[in-house]
Design a protein around this motif. Structure first.
Motif: not given
Length: 61
Positions: A23-46
């Motif tokens: 799963r990927i969510e985009v909020e402004g210039d932040t991209v949130k990445l969600f993994g198969l096991l529930g982990e989440m990472t936020e990255v600045k970019g597009k």
């Protein structure tokens, strides 16, 4: 399954920042990445490229 690898483009090279992304969510210039096991990472970019055939997503930061 439909997991993808997410890489970010840095200095002309691709650096994998997360695998098995479901799963990927985009909020402004932040991209949130969600993994198969529930982990989440936020990255600045597009999102620059989404290649669903090869399960690859490329970000530009």
């Amino acid at each position: 399954m439909c997991e993808s690898k997410v890489a970010i483009l840095k200095d002309g090279k691709e650096e994998i920042i997360m695998e098995d992304v479901v799963r990927i969510e985009v909020e402004g210039d932040t991209v949130k990445l969600f993994g198969l096991l529930g982990e989440m990472t936020e990255v600045k970019g597009k999102i620059k490229l989404m290649d669903m055939k090869n399960h690859k997503i490329l970000l530009e930061g």
